[in-house]
Design a protein around this motif. Structure first.
Motif, PDB file in Angstrom:
ATOM      1  N   GLY A 126       9.923  -0.829  17.130  1.00  0.00           N
ATOM      2  CA  GLY A 126       8.696   0.127  16.275  1.00  0.00           C
ATOM      3  C   GLY A 126       9.506   1.588  15.557  1.00  0.00           C
ATOM      4  N   ALA A 127      11.197   1.511  15.831  1.00  0.00           N
ATOM      5  CA  ALA A 127      11.524   2.821  15.197  1.00  0.00           C
ATOM      6  C   ALA A 127      11.813   2.835  14.014  1.00  0.00           C
ATOM      7  CB  ALA A 127      12.895   3.792  16.053  1.00  0.00           C
ATOM      8  N   TYR A 128      11.369   2.055  13.231  1.00  0.00           N
ATOM      9  CA  TYR A 128      12.125   1.691  11.363  1.00  0.00           C
ATOM     10  C   TYR A 128      10.968   1.496  10.500  1.00  0.00           C
ATOM     11  CZ  TYR A 128      17.277   1.138  13.485  1.00  0.00           C
ATOM     12  OH  TYR A 128      17.961   1.412  14.536  1.00  0.00           O
ATOM     13  N   GLY A 129      11.008   1.716   9.839  1.00  0.00           N
ATOM     14  CA  GLY A 129       9.900   1.221   8.578  1.00  0.00           C
ATOM     15  C   GLY A 129      10.785   1.083   7.998  1.00  0.00           C
ATOM     16  N   ALA A 130      10.144   0.386   6.409  1.00  0.00           N
ATOM     17  CA  ALA A 130      10.532  -0.736   5.868  1.00  0.00           C
ATOM     18  C   ALA A 130      12.099  -0.705   5.536  1.00  0.00           C
ATOM     19  CB  ALA A 130       9.360  -0.839   4.392  1.00  0.00           C
ATOM     20  N   ASN A 131      12.474   1.062   5.212  1.00  0.00           N
ATOM     21  CA  ASN A 131      13.763   0.840   4.552  1.00  0.00           C
ATOM     22  C   ASN A 131      14.988   0.638   4.784  1.00  0.00           C
ATOM     23  OD1 ASN A 131      12.636   2.865   3.045  1.00  0.00           O
ATOM     24  ND2 ASN A 131      13.584   4.309   3.615  1.00  0.00           N
ATOM     25  N   ILE A 132      14.515   0.344   5.975  1.00  0.00           N
ATOM     26  CA  ILE A 132      15.946  -0.870   6.875  1.00  0.00           C
ATOM     27  C   ILE A 132      16.441  -2.269   6.206  1.00  0.00           C
ATOM     28  CG2 ILE A 132      14.966  -1.629   8.341  1.00  0.00           C
ATOM     29  CD1 ILE A 132      17.466  -1.282  10.581  1.00  0.00           C
ATOM     30  N   LEU A 133      15.004  -2.982   5.717  1.00  0.00           N
ATOM     31  CA  LEU A 133      14.978  -3.951   4.409  1.00  0.00           C
ATOM     32  C   LEU A 133      15.306  -3.640   3.653  1.00  0.00           C
ATOM     33  CD1 LEU A 133      12.289  -5.092   6.773  1.00  0.00           C
ATOM     34  CD2 LEU A 133      14.016  -5.842   7.116  1.00  0.00           C
ATOM     35  N   ALA A 134      16.641  -2.952   3.002  1.00  0.00           N
ATOM     36  CA  ALA A 134      16.287  -2.177   1.703  1.00  0.00           C
ATOM     37  C   ALA A 134      17.418  -4.083   1.367  1.00  0.00           C
ATOM     38  CB  ALA A 134      17.332  -1.021   1.377  1.00  0.00           C
ATOM     39  N   PRO A 135      18.274  -4.236   2.193  1.00  0.00           N
ATOM     40  CA  PRO A 135      19.224  -5.240   1.522  1.00  0.00           C
ATOM     41  C   PRO A 135      18.715  -6.096   0.253  1.00  0.00           C
ATOM     42  CG  PRO A 135      19.849  -3.868   3.406  1.00  0.00           C
ATOM     43  CD  PRO A 135      19.095  -3.878   3.383  1.00  0.00           C
ATOM     44  N   LEU A 136      17.032  -6.746   1.419  1.00  0.00           N
ATOM     45  CA  LEU A 136      16.075  -8.150   1.197  1.00  0.00           C
ATOM     46  C   LEU A 136      15.704  -7.815   0.518  1.00  0.00           C
ATOM     47  CD1 LEU A 136      15.739  -8.801   5.182  1.00  0.00           C
ATOM     48  CD2 LEU A 136      17.557  -9.646   3.828  1.00  0.00           C
ATOM     49  N   ALA A 137      15.343  -6.554   0.678  1.00  0.00           N
ATOM     50  CA  ALA A 137      14.502  -5.862  -1.310  1.00  0.00           C
ATOM     51  C   ALA A 137      15.206  -6.608  -2.159  1.00  0.00           C
ATOM     52  CB  ALA A 137      13.382  -4.490  -0.775  1.00  0.00           C
ATOM     53  N   GLU A 138      16.254  -5.736  -2.067  1.00  0.00           N
ATOM     54  CA  GLU A 138      17.254  -5.819  -3.280  1.00  0.00           C
ATOM     55  C   GLU A 138      17.055  -8.012  -4.074  1.00  0.00           C
ATOM     56  OE1 GLU A 138      20.704  -3.774  -1.732  1.00  0.00           O
ATOM     57  OE2 GLU A 138      20.003  -1.924  -2.343  1.00  0.00           O
ATOM     58  N   LEU A 139      17.088  -8.755  -3.065  1.00  0.00           N
ATOM     59  CA  LEU A 139      16.947  -9.466  -3.336  1.00  0.00           C
ATOM     60  C   LEU A 139      15.992 -10.108  -3.574  1.00  0.00           C
ATOM     61  CD1 LEU A 139      19.441 -10.801  -0.356  1.00  0.00           C
ATOM     62  CD2 LEU A 139      20.442 -10.567  -2.739  1.00  0.00           C
ATOM     63  N   GLY A 140      14.914  -9.627  -3.789  1.00  0.00           N
ATOM     64  CA  GLY A 140      13.568 -10.361  -4.117  1.00  0.00           C
ATOM     65  C   GLY A 140      12.601 -10.447  -3.403  1.00  0.00           C
ATOM     66  N   ALA A 141      13.130 -10.089  -1.976  1.00  0.00           N
ATOM     67  CA  ALA A 141      12.260 -10.107  -0.437  1.00  0.00           C
ATOM     68  C   ALA A 141      11.147  -9.126  -1.193  1.00  0.00           C
ATOM     69  CB  ALA A 141      12.777  -9.952   0.631  1.00  0.00           C
ATOM     70  N   VAL A 142       9.820  -9.309  -0.472  1.00  0.00           N
ATOM     71  CA  VAL A 142       8.934  -8.461  -0.089  1.00  0.00           C
ATOM     72  C   VAL A 142       8.537  -8.142   1.728  1.00  0.00           C
ATOM     73  CG1 VAL A 142       5.867  -7.690   0.009  1.00  0.00           C
ATOM     74  CG2 VAL A 142       7.332  -9.572  -1.149  1.00  0.00           C
ATOM     75  N   THR A 143       8.841  -6.550   1.590  1.00  0.00           N
ATOM     76  CA  THR A 143       9.457  -6.344   3.155  1.00  0.00           C
ATOM     77  C   THR A 143       8.699  -4.735   3.805  1.00  0.00           C
ATOM     78  OG1 THR A 143      11.491  -4.595   1.531  1.00  0.00           O
ATOM     79  CG2 THR A 143      11.636  -6.434   2.232  1.00  0.00           C
ATOM     80  N   MET A 144       8.828  -4.971   4.827  1.00  0.00           N
ATOM     81  CA  MET A 144       7.659  -4.207   5.436  1.00  0.00           C
ATOM     82  C   MET A 144       8.502  -4.641   7.155  1.00  0.00           C
ATOM     83  SD  MET A 144       4.838  -6.857   5.630  1.00  0.00           S
ATOM     84  CE  MET A 144       5.201  -7.417   3.798  1.00  0.00           C
ATOM     85  N   ALA A 145       7.542  -3.440   7.427  1.00  0.00           N
ATOM     86  CA  ALA A 145       7.769  -3.225   9.032  1.00  0.00           C
ATOM     87  C   ALA A 145       6.292  -3.058   9.453  1.00  0.00           C
ATOM     88  CB  ALA A 145       7.895  -1.574   9.133  1.00  0.00           C
ATOM     89  N   VAL A 146       6.484  -4.203  10.715  1.00  0.00           N
ATOM     90  CA  VAL A 146       5.100  -4.753  11.195  1.00  0.00           C
ATOM     91  C   VAL A 146       5.056  -4.677  12.560  1.00  0.00           C
ATOM     92  CG1 VAL A 146       2.960  -5.927  11.459  1.00  0.00           C
ATOM     93  CG2 VAL A 146       4.045  -6.021   9.674  1.00  0.00           C
ATOM     94  N   HIS A 147       4.841  -3.183  13.277  1.00  0.00           N
ATOM     95  CA  HIS A 147       5.203  -2.906  14.899  1.00  0.00           C
ATOM     96  C   HIS A 147       4.243  -2.994  15.545  1.00  0.00           C
ATOM     97  CE1 HIS A 147       5.445  -0.922  18.514  1.00  0.00           C
ATOM     98  NE2 HIS A 147       6.901  -1.475  18.517  1.00  0.00           N
ATOM     99  N   PRO A 148       3.641  -4.309  16.776  1.00  0.00           N
ATOM    100  CA  PRO A 148       3.115  -4.812  17.431  1.00  0.00           C
ATOM    101  C   PRO A 148       2.569  -3.271  18.763  1.00  0.00           C
ATOM    102  CG  PRO A 148       4.075  -6.388  18.002  1.00  0.00           C
ATOM    103  CD  PRO A 148       4.785  -5.287  17.090  1.00  0.00           C
ATOM    104  N   ALA A 149       1.801  -2.339  19.051  1.00  0.00           N
ATOM    105  CA  ALA A 149       1.624  -1.392  20.134  1.00  0.00           C
ATOM    106  C   ALA A 149       1.320  -1.909  20.800  1.00  0.00           C
ATOM    107  CB  ALA A 149       1.235  -0.303  19.441  1.00  0.00           C
ATOM    108  N   MET A 150       2.257  -3.051  22.146  1.00  0.00           N
ATOM    109  CA  MET A 150       1.358  -3.675  22.873  1.00  0.00           C
ATOM    110  C   MET A 150       2.533  -4.355  23.904  1.00  0.00           C
ATOM    111  SD  MET A 150      -0.390  -4.792  24.683  1.00  0.00           S
ATOM    112  CE  MET A 150      -2.170  -4.643  23.670  1.00  0.00           C
ATOM    113  N   THR A 151       2.780  -4.324  25.453  1.00  0.00           N
ATOM    114  CA  THR A 151       3.710  -4.705  25.854  1.00  0.00           C
ATOM    115  C   THR A 151       3.464  -6.368  26.045  1.00  0.00           C
ATOM    116  OG1 THR A 151       5.274  -4.731  27.454  1.00  0.00           O
ATOM    117  CG2 THR A 151       3.045  -4.308  27.834  1.00  0.00           C
ATOM    118  N   PHE A 152       4.509  -7.112  25.342  1.00  0.00           N
ATOM    119  CA  PHE A 152       4.633  -8.686  25.895  1.00  0.00           C
ATOM    120  C   PHE A 152       5.037  -9.397  27.380  1.00  0.00           C
ATOM    121  CE2 PHE A 152       4.037  -8.153  21.071  1.00  0.00           C
ATOM    122  CZ  PHE A 152       2.423  -7.946  21.548  1.00  0.00           C
ATOM    123  N   VAL A 153       4.392 -10.782  27.954  1.00  0.00           N
ATOM    124  CA  VAL A 153       5.555 -10.670  29.038  1.00  0.00           C
ATOM    125  C   VAL A 153       5.905 -12.748  29.135  1.00  0.00           C
ATOM    126  CG1 VAL A 153       3.829  -9.282  30.387  1.00  0.00           C
ATOM    127  CG2 VAL A 153       3.162 -11.907  30.474  1.00  0.00           C
ATOM    128  N   GLY A 154       5.659 -12.659  27.695  1.00  0.00           N
ATOM    129  CA  GLY A 154       5.814 -14.099  27.283  1.00  0.00           C
ATOM    130  C   GLY A 154       5.498 -15.236  27.576  1.00  0.00           C
TER     131      GLY A 154
END
Length: 305
Positions: free
Chosen positions: A103-131
């Motif tokens: 949740g705390a990071y956007g897409a910029n943290i994935l820059a090392p992978l974008a530089e390799l040609g990956a399509v990058t994004m942050a997708v954070h579910p605003a939900m709590t999960f129990v497993g």
């Protein structure tokens, strides 16, 4: 054949088989994507993957990367940078879709992978999960904070969320920390608040040493009595504030009843855990600021115990 509005079926790899990873994996599998590989270090994660993602092979990060067209990095915020570095070392194929769920990071943290040609994004579910399998149902009722570096990434992120039944909400890169802080404050700190209230209420019912435990109800002992009392009240209050905002406030602060609040502070201060009265004081002061509380009440709450 896929229509223009239906994303192609993807080979999905997940790092790792925690609560979030298995919830999203299950939701994607339910709409036809092929979850082919997952990392799972602990025995608990391995068991969760076997139960929830039975078609996925248990592989290390390079193995998962080699199999995935869509790579989901569902790891804690503190581990994300290191995992990204390991994924980069594994050389994902250009065009691989890589998303993280922090949740705390956007897409910029994935820059090392974008530089390799990956399509990058942050997708954070605003939900709590129990497993459990209930998590897949929760995905469909969730909003997702999505952030991408361009319109293509944003469109892919939104399409994936909509496929799972969720609601995509665009969050600017610069606002990700504020977005995450608001969710942590509303959900995680709520747990601290309710835990404190249950602590105090249990003492009120059972006595400081449990001497009233056997006579707490006319039906006999009930170890869940505090939860039974507080639960309906808390649920109603939550619904009210979501509908009405601060106008939903009731109780002594809303009535500007400084005398009652003073007695509350004295009673809570007698508990062994001093944090309970500190939490009451801080939150009551915030409530006073959101209402028409007078100077006497504000002074009482601002005074250090």
């Amino acid at each position: 054949m896929n229509s223009p509005m239906t994303p192609a079926r993807l080979r999905v790899g997940i790092v790792s088989a925690g609560r979030v990873g298995t919830a999203l994996g299950g939701a994607l599998a339910a709409v036809g994507h092929d979850v082919v590989a997952v990392t799972a270090r602990s025995v608990q994660s391995q068991a969760r993957a076997a139960t929830r993602l039975p078609s996925a092979r248990l592989l290390d990060i390079p193995g998962v990367v080699s199999q995935a067209q869509l790579l989901i990095l569902a790891v804690p915020d503190t581990e994300l940078s290191e995992v990204i570095a390991q994924v980069a070392d594994a050389q994902p194929r250009p065009g691989t879709i890589v998303l993280h769920t922090a949740g705390a990071y956007g897409a910029n943290i994935l820059a090392p992978l974008a530089e390799l040609g990956a399509v990058t994004m942050a997708v954070h579910p605003a939900m709590t999960f129990v497993g459990t399998s209930d998590d897949t149902v929760r995905v469909a009722s969730s909003c997702f904070g999505i952030t991408a570096v361009d319109e293509i990434g944003e469109a892919i992120a939104a399409a994936l969320v909509l496929e799972m039944g969720g609601t995509p909400v665009r969050i600017a890169e610069s606002d990700r920390t504020l977005y995450h802080a608001s969710l942590a404050h509303g959900a995680n700190n709520l747990i601290a608040l309710i835990s404190d209230a249950l602590t105090a209420l249990t003492v009120a019912i059972e006595g400081p040493t449990g001497e009233h435990r056997n006579t707490a109800t006319v039906d006999g002992p009930d170890s869940g009595l505090a939860q039974r009392i507080l639960g309906p009240l808390v649920r109603a209050s939550l619904e009210n504030v979501l509908d009405m905002g601060p106008a939903a406030l009731t109780g002594p602060v809303a009535r500007d009843d400084a005398a009652t609040v003073a007695r509350h502070l004295d009673a809570l201060a007698a508990l062994p855990d001093a944090g309970v009265v500190d939490g009451y004081r801080a939150l009551s002061l915030r409530a006073a600021g959101q209402s028409a509380a007078g100077e006497e009440l504000r002074d009482l709450l601002e005074k250090q115990s």
